[in-house]
Structures are given as structure tokens and as C-alpha cells.
Design an enzyme around this catalytic site. Structure first.
Site, short mmCIF file in Angstrom:
data_model
loop_
_atom_site.label_atom_id
_atom_site.label_comp_id
_atom_site.label_asym_id
_atom_site.label_seq_id
_atom_site.Cartn_x
_atom_site.Cartn_y
_atom_site.Cartn_z
N ASP A 29 0.78 -1.24 0.00
CA ASP A 29 0.00 0.00 0.00
C ASP A 29 0.82 1.30 0.00
OD1 ASP A 29 -1.53 -2.14 0.79
OD2 ASP A 29 -2.19 -1.25 2.67
N ARG A 145 -7.58 -1.61 11.53
CA ARG A 145 -6.35 -1.01 10.99
C ARG A 145 -6.60 0.10 9.97
NH1 ARG A 145 -6.49 -6.36 9.42
NH2 ARG A 145 -6.99 -6.75 7.24
N GLU A 201 -10.58 -2.39 4.63
CA GLU A 201 -9.22 -1.91 4.84
C GLU A 201 -9.08 -0.54 4.20
OE1 GLU A 201 -6.96 -5.06 2.92
OE2 GLU A 201 -6.71 -6.03 4.84
C1 FRU Z 1 -3.93 -3.72 2.60
C2 FRU Z 1 -3.32 -4.14 3.92
C3 FRU Z 1 -3.70 -3.18 5.03
C4 FRU Z 1 -2.58 -3.37 6.02
C5 FRU Z 1 -1.39 -3.59 5.11
C6 FRU Z 1 -0.35 -4.52 5.64
O1 FRU Z 1 -3.23 -4.22 1.49
O2 FRU Z 1 -3.71 -5.46 4.25
O3 FRU Z 1 -4.96 -3.42 5.58
O4 FRU Z 1 -2.39 -2.27 6.85
O5 FRU Z 1 -1.90 -4.11 3.89
O6 FRU Z 1 0.77 -4.55 4.80
#
Ligand code: FRU
Length: 467
Positions: A29, A145, A201
Site C-alpha cells: 500500500d 487497521r 481496509e
Molecule cells: C492492505 C493491507 C492493510 C494493512 C497492510 C499490511 O493491502 O492489508 O490493511 O495495513 O496491507 O501490509
């Protein structure tokens, strides 16, 4: 932490040149996008040890013009405590003049929202006493998160992605007077349908004009949704909605407001090939070019590559002789292109572009608009003779108004394909043509459409990478 030399792009047919990638190893991300000290900053989920997800740090790059990126030292690394399992996704807000990163700390105890501050975005201090531990009852500790912070009506607000009981994706709303002490309010918005994902997310919530835009990435269905509506009394009332990036090829979107007021957004473009192929090349994942978001008069999310992307264009490419076959067929060649095509449709037959086509047609990828089915598609069945690559098609619904031409803007970058149709529907994915001769580009119409095609070769966005 010593930085390993970047994977050379010149020797790798799939390594993008104008889509951001980590210098080597794994990226997911985009995080903490902001404009500070006269530069744009892009942080990102980064594994500095391998081309696969794990031990997640915040990598960092910066840019003066939004398109040419310079690598910066890693910003955040896991340390004993809340984030020892990884510094997961988050954002940056400037609180009382101090850039403040809000991110998720992952550990065996669960996920909490953490804070780190930095006056210069280079030297970061974690503020362990400031984690936001208040998790509402019923929210699973492992699905809590990706804080996104914004300001409204004199308050700081934060939305956090979560899963509510009965597997419903949700984003939770928090409020703070000072950006330090946070109090839970209520769910800002909850999935209304199981098809919208059991975990949400990377929520983003921001004002565009007089509307509010919520975007979420959905797990495990992979894909992103948008909702446009009102933010009244700390409640979000959605009025229009749609699919943002279908099929999860671009995921985990993150938006910011540029100094000139535009809303810019980035997303992660994931790999679509087997892990052993990725390990052999030593890198995985890319980030979209910055996209400019707006909301049209019908409450639809509009999205187009930011104007600055055109700074990387070379001289327009000449069109080759028309290709044989029925209908119109305009031709050119390349693997690193910015393409504009316009189709005035006179019937309901398919139109589109063929990319990465080999002269013997063993490989080709098609972008097709099929008016009859209102479908925009990327057809990957013959994208690569390499069997270790994904080949299912991607679909989006595209309704054209009567007489409205189809306008395609297509970014092609060594296997990254980003299709923007009429600024309101987009498809992004990866393909891996294996034949060196797979460079053909053709604009086609199976019926009697008028076709226009223009394309530019694109320069490199990655300073000092030797691309
Ligand atoms: C989305 C995710 C988020 C998390 C991150 C971990 O791709 O799963 O929810 O914070 O990647 O790398």
C-alpha cells in the site's frame, strides 16, 4: 539500515519505468502521502528483505513534480512493542505544525493505531504513549487497521478499517481535539451487503466540493468501493456508490489534498504471477500514477491520471500502416506508452485496443468496449505464453450516454496496464508478455466507429535507478 542497490530496470522486461516501485523487494500500500517542504512524499508498505510480504516497514520516496521520484531512507521500522509485527498502513497529518504519522502497529497482541512524529519527514520519533487502544466491543483485534485522519468543523477525525461481528466490513469514526487523545464515536459506515467484503481496509474519507467521498478496500473479495454523500452530525449518508478499482488489481487507495486544492490518489498494483517468478526477479508490486479525483454532477466519482503525468511524454509516435482485417485498425508499437484513443460509435459492435501483440499473434492483450453488454474489459487469455501468469479477464460496467464517444486513456508500462474510460471507469492490472516481439498496439473497431489514436513514449519516473 543499509539500502540494497535497486533492481536494474533495463534488464527486466516487467519492471515499470513511470509507475513507482520499491528499489527492490516488496511494496504494497501507499502510505502517508502528503506535500511538505515543497515536495510530495509517498511512503509505502515495504519489506526490505524479500520480494514477498513480511516484516513491514514504511519505505519513502519524494518528488518535486509528482512524477519523478527520488528514493529516501526507510522511515519506520518495526520495534519491540506495539508494532513489532509490522508498521502497517496509515496516513500523515500536520498537527500543530508537526508532521504526524498515524499507522497501525501489528503484533501478536493485535492491531493498535500508533503515532510517530517528524519535523522533516526523514527522522521519525515513535510516540508509544499515544497509541489509540480503544477498540469497540466485537471488533476483532486482528481486523482493526489503517487510520485515515482528517479535519472538519474544528475537530480532528480518524476513520479506521474494521470487521464487525457477522463478517461485516466497517469503518469506525474517532474524534480528537488535539490529534493526541482520541475518542470513539461510532461506525461511520458499515457494509450493507456481504458482497461488499467482511473486512474493510484502508478507508479514506474526505470532502470534495460540497460532497464527501468514502473509499474502502474490501477483504477478502479484493476490490475497492466508493460512496459519495453527506457528512451530517458525524454520520455519513451515502447517496451514490460504485466500484472503484475492480478485481483488486489496484488496491489500498490513499488520497491527499494537493496545495492547489486537487484531490490526488495512489493505489497499490499487485503482481499477477507465481511467487517463484517474483522471487527470481527480486521485486514485487508497483504504485499507480497519481490520479486526480472529482465528483461529477450526477454524484459519480471521476478519476483521471494527474495532469503532471504528461510531463513524462516524449514526441508523439507515428502511426504505422493500417493493420489488415475488417473495420478500422490503426497501429503503432511500444511497451512504455501513454495512449489516447477516441471511438465515435455508430453501432453496437466492439471497439478497443490490442496491446503487447506479437507479429504471429501468439501473445496479445485486448482492451475491449462492448456497447451491447455495457462492458469494458481487459482480456488476458493470450497475454503471455508463460503459464505462471494470471489470465482471467477484468470487467467493469460502463454506460455511455447517447452519442457520447468512448474516450480511452491507457498507460502501458512494461506490464502495468491502467485503463481510464471517459474519466469515470478504470481498470488496472498486470500482464507479462514473454516474447520480445510483443510490442504491437492496434486500435480496432469491429463495426463502423470513427477511431482516433495518439500515443507518446514515456520517460522514467525513478531518479537514480538507472532505468
Ligand atoms: C492492505 C493491507 C492493510 C494493512 C497492510 C499490511 O493491502 O492489508 O490493511 O495495513 O496491507 O501490509
Amino acid at each position: 539500515m543499509t539500502t540494497a542497490p535497486p533492481c536494474p530496470a533495463a534488464a527486466d522486461p516487467y519492471r515499470p519505468r513511470f509507475h513507482f516501485t520499491a528499489p527492490r523487494h516488496w511494496i504494497n500500500d501507499p502510505n502517508g502521502v502528503c506535500h511538505h517542504g515543497g515536495r510530495y512524499h509517498l511512503f509505502y508498505q515495504y519489506n526490505p528483505h524479500a520480494a514477498r510480504w513480511g516484516d513491514i516497514h514504511w519505505g519513502h520516496a519524494s518528488s518535486a513534480d509528482l512524477v519523478r521520484w527520488r528514493d529516501e531512507p526507510v522511515a519506520l521500522a518495526p520495534s519491540p512493542g506495539h508494532d513489532q509485527g509490522g508498521c502497517f498502513s496509515g496516513c500523515i497529518a500536520v498537527v500543530d505544525g508537526l508532521p504526524t504519522a498515524y499507522y497501525t502497529g501489528d503484533s501478536s497482541a493485535g492491531q493498535v493505531q500508533c503515532v510517530a512524529t517528524s519535523p522533516d519527514l526523514a527522522h521519525w520519533t515513535k510516540q508509544p504513549q499515544r497509541t489509540i487502544a480503544e477498540r469497540p466491543p466485537g471488533v476483532s483485534p486482528g481486523e482493526f487497521r489503517d487510520p485515515y485522519v482528517f479535519r472538519d468543523a474544528g475537530h480532528w477525525y480518524m476513520v479506521v478499517g474494521a470487521a464487525l461481528p457477522h463478517e461485516r466490513g466497517a469503518c469506525l469514526l474517532y474524534r480528537s481535539a488535539d490529534g493526541v487523545d482520541w475518542h470513539y464515536r461510532h461506525p461511520l459506515f458499515v457494509a450493507t451487503d456481504p458482497a461488499q467484503g467482511s473486512v474493510w481496509e484502508c478507508p479514506n474519507f474526505l470532502q470534495i466540493g460540497d460532497r464527501w467521498l468514502l473509499t474502502v478496500s474490501q477483504w477478502p473479495n479484493l476490490g475497492a468501493l466508493w460512496f459519495v454523500g453527506r457528512f451530517d452530525d458525524e454520520r455519513f449518508v451515502a447517496e451514490t456508490s460504485g466500484v472503484h478499482d475492480v478485481d483488486g488489481s489496484a488496491f489500498a487507495h490513499l488520497a491527499m489534498r494537493a496545495p492547489d486544492g486537487r484531490v490526488l490518489q495512489w493505489a497499490w498494483i499487485n503482481e499477477q504471477r507465481d511467487q517463484d517468478e517474483i522471487d527470481a526477479d527480486g521485486w514485487a508490486g508497483a504504485i499507480t500514477v497519481p490520479r486526480e479525483l472529482s465528483i461529477d454532477g450526477r454524484g459519480r466519482l471521476n478519476l483521471r491520471p494527474a495532469a503532471e503525468v504528461a510531463l513524462l511524454r516524449g514526441e508523439p509516435l507515428p502511426l504505422g500502416p493500417a493493420a489488415p482485417g475488417p473495420g478500422t485498425r490503426l497501429r503503432l508499437s511500444g511497451r512504455c506508452l501513454d495512449i489516447e484513443a477516441r471511438f465515435a460509435l455508430h453501432d453496437r459492435r466492439k471497439v478497443g485496443l490490442t496491446l503487447f501483440e506479437s507479429p504471429d499473434r501468439r501473445e496479445s492483450t485486448r482492451i475491449v468496449y462492448w456497447p451491447e453488454a455495457r462492458r469494458l474489459m481487459i482480456e488476458r487469455a493470450r497475454s503471455s505464453i508463460n503459464q505462471k501468469t494470471r489470465r482471467q479477464d477484468l470487467y467493469a460496467v460502463l454506460d455511455l450516454d447517447p452519442g457520447e464517444p468512448l474516450r480511452l486513456r491507457v498507460l502501458v508500462d512494461h506490464g502495468v496496464i491502467a485503463v481510464h474510460a471517459n474519466d469515470r471507469v478504470n481498470l488496472t492490472t498486470r500482464v507479462y508478455p514473454a516474447l520480445q516481439s510483443s510490442t504491437g498496439v492496434t486500435a480496432f473497431s469491429e463495426g463502423s466507429a470513427d477511431v482516433e489514436l495518439q500515443a507518446w513514449p514515456m520517460g522514467s519516473a525513478l531518479e537514480g535507478r538507472g532505468a
